[in-house]
Design a protein around this motif. Structure first.
Motif, PDB file in Angstrom:
ATOM      1  N   TYR A 383       0.855  -1.177   0.000  1.00 40.02           N
ATOM      2  CA  TYR A 383       0.000   0.000   0.000  1.00 40.02           C
ATOM      3  C   TYR A 383       0.897   1.235   0.000  1.00 40.02           C
ATOM      4  O   TYR A 383       1.783   1.358   0.856  1.00 40.02           O
ATOM      5  CB  TYR A 383      -0.895   0.048   1.241  1.00 40.02           C
ATOM      6  N   TYR A 384       0.683   2.134  -0.949  1.00 41.16           N
ATOM      7  CA  TYR A 384       1.340   3.437  -0.933  1.00 41.16           C
ATOM      8  C   TYR A 384       0.329   4.458  -0.421  1.00 41.16           C
ATOM      9  O   TYR A 384      -0.778   4.570  -0.953  1.00 41.16           O
ATOM     10  CB  TYR A 384       1.798   3.839  -2.331  1.00 41.16           C
ATOM     11  N   ILE A 385       0.712   5.205   0.612  1.00 47.31           N
ATOM     12  CA  ILE A 385      -0.139   6.261   1.157  1.00 47.31           C
ATOM     13  C   ILE A 385       0.563   7.583   0.852  1.00 47.31           C
ATOM     14  O   ILE A 385       1.677   7.833   1.339  1.00 47.31           O
ATOM     15  CB  ILE A 385      -0.368   6.081   2.670  1.00 47.31           C
ATOM     16  N   VAL A 386      -0.066   8.414   0.023  1.00 51.36           N
ATOM     17  CA  VAL A 386       0.567   9.631  -0.484  1.00 51.36           C
ATOM     18  C   VAL A 386      -0.286  10.839  -0.107  1.00 51.36           C
ATOM     19  O   VAL A 386      -1.519  10.793  -0.196  1.00 51.36           O
ATOM     20  CB  VAL A 386       0.739   9.578  -2.020  1.00 51.36           C
ATOM     21  N   ALA A 387       0.377  11.918   0.311  1.00 51.52           N
ATOM     22  CA  ALA A 387      -0.311  13.181   0.603  1.00 51.52           C
ATOM     23  C   ALA A 387       0.371  14.300  -0.168  1.00 51.52           C
ATOM     24  O   ALA A 387       1.583  14.262  -0.403  1.00 51.52           O
ATOM     25  CB  ALA A 387      -0.281  13.475   2.098  1.00 51.52           C
ATOM     26  N   GLY A 388      -0.414  15.306  -0.555  1.00 47.11           N
ATOM     27  CA  GLY A 388       0.121  16.443  -1.285  1.00 47.11           C
ATOM     28  C   GLY A 388      -0.009  17.732  -0.503  1.00 47.11           C
ATOM     29  O   GLY A 388      -0.597  17.759   0.584  1.00 47.11           O
ATOM     30  N   PRO A 389       0.490  18.835  -1.046  1.00 52.39           N
ATOM     31  CA  PRO A 389       0.469  20.116  -0.327  1.00 52.39           C
ATOM     32  C   PRO A 389      -0.854  20.873  -0.426  1.00 52.39           C
ATOM     33  O   PRO A 389      -1.050  21.860   0.277  1.00 52.39           O
ATOM     34  CB  PRO A 389       1.584  20.900  -1.008  1.00 52.39           C
ATOM     35  N   LYS A 390      -1.759  20.414  -1.291  1.00 55.78           N
ATOM     36  CA  LYS A 390      -3.005  21.145  -1.521  1.00 55.78           C
ATOM     37  C   LYS A 390      -4.195  20.380  -0.960  1.00 55.78           C
ATOM     38  O   LYS A 390      -4.145  19.159  -0.780  1.00 55.78           O
ATOM     39  CB  LYS A 390      -3.207  21.381  -3.013  1.00 55.78           C
ATOM     40  N   ALA A 391      -5.290  21.100  -0.713  1.00 52.63           N
ATOM     41  CA  ALA A 391      -6.514  20.492  -0.199  1.00 52.63           C
ATOM     42  C   ALA A 391      -6.988  19.367  -1.118  1.00 52.63           C
ATOM     43  O   ALA A 391      -6.943  19.493  -2.345  1.00 52.63           O
ATOM     44  CB  ALA A 391      -7.607  21.553  -0.065  1.00 52.63           C
ATOM     45  N   GLY A 392      -7.400  18.263  -0.519  1.00 48.84           N
ATOM     46  CA  GLY A 392      -7.910  17.122  -1.277  1.00 48.84           C
ATOM     47  C   GLY A 392      -6.849  16.171  -1.774  1.00 48.84           C
ATOM     48  O   GLY A 392      -7.180  15.121  -2.344  1.00 48.84           O
ATOM     49  N   GLU A 477       4.115  17.306   7.097  1.00 46.28           N
ATOM     50  CA  GLU A 477       3.261  18.335   6.515  1.00 46.28           C
ATOM     51  C   GLU A 477       3.823  18.675   5.135  1.00 46.28           C
ATOM     52  O   GLU A 477       4.813  19.412   5.023  1.00 46.28           O
ATOM     53  CB  GLU A 477       3.218  19.580   7.397  1.00 46.28           C
ATOM     54  N   PRO A 478       3.234  18.133   4.058  1.00 46.07           N
ATOM     55  CA  PRO A 478       3.812  18.298   2.714  1.00 46.07           C
ATOM     56  C   PRO A 478       3.987  19.747   2.286  1.00 46.07           C
ATOM     57  O   PRO A 478       4.975  20.084   1.628  1.00 46.07           O
ATOM     58  CB  PRO A 478       2.803  17.568   1.814  1.00 46.07           C
ATOM     59  N   ALA A 479       3.064  20.623   2.651  1.00 53.40           N
ATOM     60  CA  ALA A 479       3.120  22.007   2.163  1.00 53.40           C
ATOM     61  C   ALA A 479       4.343  22.751   2.687  1.00 53.40           C
ATOM     62  O   ALA A 479       4.962  23.541   1.974  1.00 53.40           O
ATOM     63  CB  ALA A 479       1.842  22.753   2.547  1.00 53.40           C
ATOM     64  N   THR A 480       4.704  22.509   3.941  1.00 50.23           N
ATOM     65  CA  THR A 480       5.806  23.246   4.556  1.00 50.23           C
ATOM     66  C   THR A 480       7.099  22.446   4.616  1.00 50.23           C
ATOM     67  O   THR A 480       8.174  23.016   4.845  1.00 50.23           O
ATOM     68  CB  THR A 480       5.433  23.656   5.990  1.00 50.23           C
ATOM     69  N   GLY A 481       7.014  21.113   4.458  1.00 53.07           N
ATOM     70  CA  GLY A 481       8.202  20.270   4.598  1.00 53.07           C
ATOM     71  C   GLY A 481       8.514  19.907   6.036  1.00 53.07           C
ATOM     72  O   GLY A 481       9.539  19.287   6.318  1.00 53.07           O
ATOM     73  N   ARG A 482       7.641  20.273   6.985  1.00 53.19           N
ATOM     74  CA  ARG A 482       7.859  19.903   8.386  1.00 53.19           C
ATOM     75  C   ARG A 482       7.820  18.382   8.522  1.00 53.19           C
ATOM     76  O   ARG A 482       6.897  17.732   8.020  1.00 53.19           O
ATOM     77  CB  ARG A 482       6.777  20.544   9.266  1.00 53.19           C
ATOM     78  N   PHE A 483       8.825  17.853   9.208  1.00 56.86           N
ATOM     79  CA  PHE A 483       8.994  16.394   9.265  1.00 56.86           C
ATOM     80  C   PHE A 483       9.616  16.044  10.616  1.00 56.86           C
ATOM     81  O   PHE A 483      10.724  16.485  10.923  1.00 56.86           O
ATOM     82  CB  PHE A 483       9.908  15.952   8.112  1.00 56.86           C
ATOM     83  N   GLU A 484       8.891  15.287  11.433  1.00 57.24           N
ATOM     84  CA  GLU A 484       9.363  14.914  12.761  1.00 57.24           C
ATOM     85  C   GLU A 484       9.173  13.413  12.972  1.00 57.24           C
ATOM     86  O   GLU A 484       8.124  12.859  12.622  1.00 57.24           O
ATOM     87  CB  GLU A 484       8.604  15.690  13.843  1.00 57.24           C
ATOM     88  N   SER A 485      10.179  12.774  13.567  1.00 59.24           N
ATOM     89  CA  SER A 485      10.122  11.333  13.815  1.00 59.24           C
ATOM     90  C   SER A 485      10.588  11.040  15.231  1.00 59.24           C
ATOM     91  O   SER A 485      11.567  11.630  15.707  1.00 59.24           O
ATOM     92  CB  SER A 485      10.994  10.584  12.809  1.00 59.24           C
ATOM     93  N   TYR A 486       9.885  10.097  15.872  1.00 61.97           N
ATOM     94  CA  TYR A 486      10.147   9.780  17.275  1.00 61.97           C
ATOM     95  C   TYR A 486      10.174   8.271  17.495  1.00 61.97           C
ATOM     96  O   TYR A 486       9.359   7.532  16.921  1.00 61.97           O
ATOM     97  CB  TYR A 486       9.041  10.389  18.164  1.00 61.97           C
ATOM     98  N   TRP A 487      11.107   7.828  18.346  1.00 60.70           N
ATOM     99  CA  TRP A 487      11.067   6.445  18.796  1.00 60.70           C
ATOM    100  C   TRP A 487       9.767   6.200  19.545  1.00 60.70           C
ATOM    101  O   TRP A 487       9.293   7.052  20.302  1.00 60.70           O
ATOM    102  CB  TRP A 487      12.234   6.152  19.736  1.00 60.70           C
TER     103      TRP A 487
END
Length: 500
Positions: A383-392, A477-487
């Motif tokens: 399964y590929y789950i993809v999100a974009g920067p725009k609504a919808g 958050e695709p629009a801003t590039g914010r990316f956080e990962s936690y154990w």
């Protein structure tokens, strides 16, 4: 003269017999006890018949036997049950022991009656709710020591040198993990024994068959770590076979898109009876990092990955798209595609995580990414789950190896979010591993007004989305590039925790 002619005739006969013997020998192959074979035909592909034990004929050059080890082996079955006070009890036993215990309780004469009894053993719905389902509100923010370390991989550097500095730092942890992986890989399926047998023969050469730059990157990792190239290749193809995950894409009332995922990995790979954990899962934790891939001095994309693993499981290309991949449980799993690749039966297909990295490197839009991942031929279903920067812009692409079985866009069923685990989302989820239903309930409870990093982290930190296999949570958050990962850790002292 007569004796000379006699010796000449004997010589001719001997040469003829030797040639005939060689021809006959090339037409025979053996299938040992506990093994089965399939025949690859150069014109027809893999034949459907399964060949049993014994000596068999084939046509040289035209046919090639591929032999599998199908011997049964002990398999550990972890189980969590509870007392009447709902206190968790961990038990582990071999499948043989499970069967023996079951048949002591009642004399089951058929598989059907035994299966019915197994279903009767499942906990009542209200008990399962108290033991395993949560929708938490207090898990954010994570403590600072749970933030994954970040490293830079410079794509302007030659592929064989890109990973050198960071791999040297973690070579002991990588060596320990691969040694354990080799020991327990066949616990997933006996069919995978062939991979262990090929580590020193076929797998090193496999690096040269991969698209640029992936083979050279694996060679560089091998050199930096001091580990054999075959073992690095094995480590990098392992996700084609097995892992479990939960992914969510949500849109708030203003049209902002966020993407969260849990990576669950290591189940059925050795249960630690003392600590009640999966051994492989715990060995993966020290290798979890965030990688920022740079080009021309700028961050091109970011991923969360295991050090030494060059594919992409979770990633974001700022302003373009974010992506996660979930294993799709299927009878036609990744080992079939691996066989086709290793034995050069079919290499016109992509590794499922390298397809993601290709898109993170090259794609210029959300639509281009979705189209490519829906159409490219793959080694394994997923399964590929993809999100974009725009609504919808959010989608779940349910993939077979040859194409899409379903494409579910954000907004279908009038929902403001989409969620995916490891089973087809339009089907009833299995009673032994239903993470999708609790995830949907929790997202609905949070509401459209709470699509934030905080709410997504709380959902993914709730049981059973959080379980004993969960290694990390990523938020994007695709629009801003914010990316956080936690154990992530699922501790029984906090609340009873499922093995998967």
């Amino acid at each position: 003269m007569a004796s000379s002619r006699l010796f000449n005739n004997i010589g001719r006969i001997g040469i003829g017999l030797a040639i005939a013997g060689g021809v006959i020998n090339s037409m025979l192959y053996n299938v040992d006890g506990g093994h089965r074979a399939v025949i690859f035909d150069r014109f027809q592909g893999v034949k459907p018949d399964v060949i049993g034990e014994g000596t068999h004929f084939m046509i040289p050059w035209l046919h090639r036997p591929i032999i599998f080890d199908i011997r049964t082996r002990p398999r550990s079955v972890p189980s969590i049950t509870g007392t009447k006070e709902l206190q968790p009890i961990h038990k582990i036993m071999t499948l043989k022991s499970v069967l023996n215990q079951a048949f002591k309780l009642k004399n089951y004469k058929t598989r059907t009656s035994f299966a019915k009894r197994l279903l009767e053993w499942k906990p009542a719905a209200d008990v399962a709710q108290q033991i395993g389902e949560q929708c938490l509100n207090d898990q954010w923010p994570p403590k600072p020591d749970r933030v994954l370390p970040t490293y830079i991989v410079n794509l302007d550097v030659p592929p064989i040198e890109r990973w050198k500095d960071v791999i040297v730092t973690y070579k002991n942890e990588l060596s320990d993990l691969i040694a354990y992986l080799k020991t327990f890989i066949i616990e997933i399926s006996p069919e995978l024994q062939f991979l262990i047998n090929l580590i020193d023969t076929k797998l090193p050469a496999m690096a040269d068959t991969l698209p640029t730059p992936y083979g050279d990157e694996m060679k560089g990792i091998s050199q930096a770590s001091g580990l054999p190239l075959g073992e690095i290749v094995l480590y990098n193809i392992f996700y084609e076979i097995s892992s479990l995950c939960t992914s969510v894409v949500g849109q708030d009332q203003y049209g902002n898109i966020l993407h969260g995922r849990n990576l669950d990995f290591g189940g059925a790979m050795g249960w630690d009876k003392i600590n009640h954990t999966w051994t492989l899962t715990e060995k993966l934790r020290p290798l979890m990092v965030q990688i920022n891939y740079t080009q021309n001095g700028q961050v091109l994309f970011k991923t969360t990955t295991f050090l030494g693993y060059i594919g992409s499981l979770t990633g974001i290309k700022p302003g373009v798209f974010s992506i996660s991949i979930n294993e799709r449980n299927s009878l036609k799993g990744g080992y079939i595609g691996l066989i086709e690749w290793i034995f050069n039966i079919n290499r016109n297909q992509s590794f499922i995580t390298l397809a993601i990295r290709d898109m993170l490197t090259k794609s210029e839009s959300y639509d281009q990414t979705v189209k490519y991942l829906a159409e490219v031929s793959l080694l394994a279903p997923c399964y590929y789950i993809v999100a974009g920067p725009k609504a919808g812009q959010g989608v779940i692409i349910t993939r077979s190896r040859n194409g899409p079985d379903d494409i579910k866009p954000l907004g279908r069923d009038n929902l403001w979010f989409i969620a995916q685990t490891n089973y087809d989302n339009w089907k009833k989820q299995p009673i032994f591993d239903d993470r999708l239903t609790p995830c949907i309930k929790c997202m609905q409870a949070k509401g459209k007004n709470q699509v934030t990093f905080e709410s997504l982290f709380n959902v993914l930190s709730s049981r059973p989305m959080l379980n004993k296999e969960t290694v990390y949570t990523s938020l994007m958050e695709p629009a801003t590039g914010r990316f956080e990962s936690y154990w992530q850790y699922c501790r029984d002292e906090d609340a009873p925790c499922r093995p998967w």
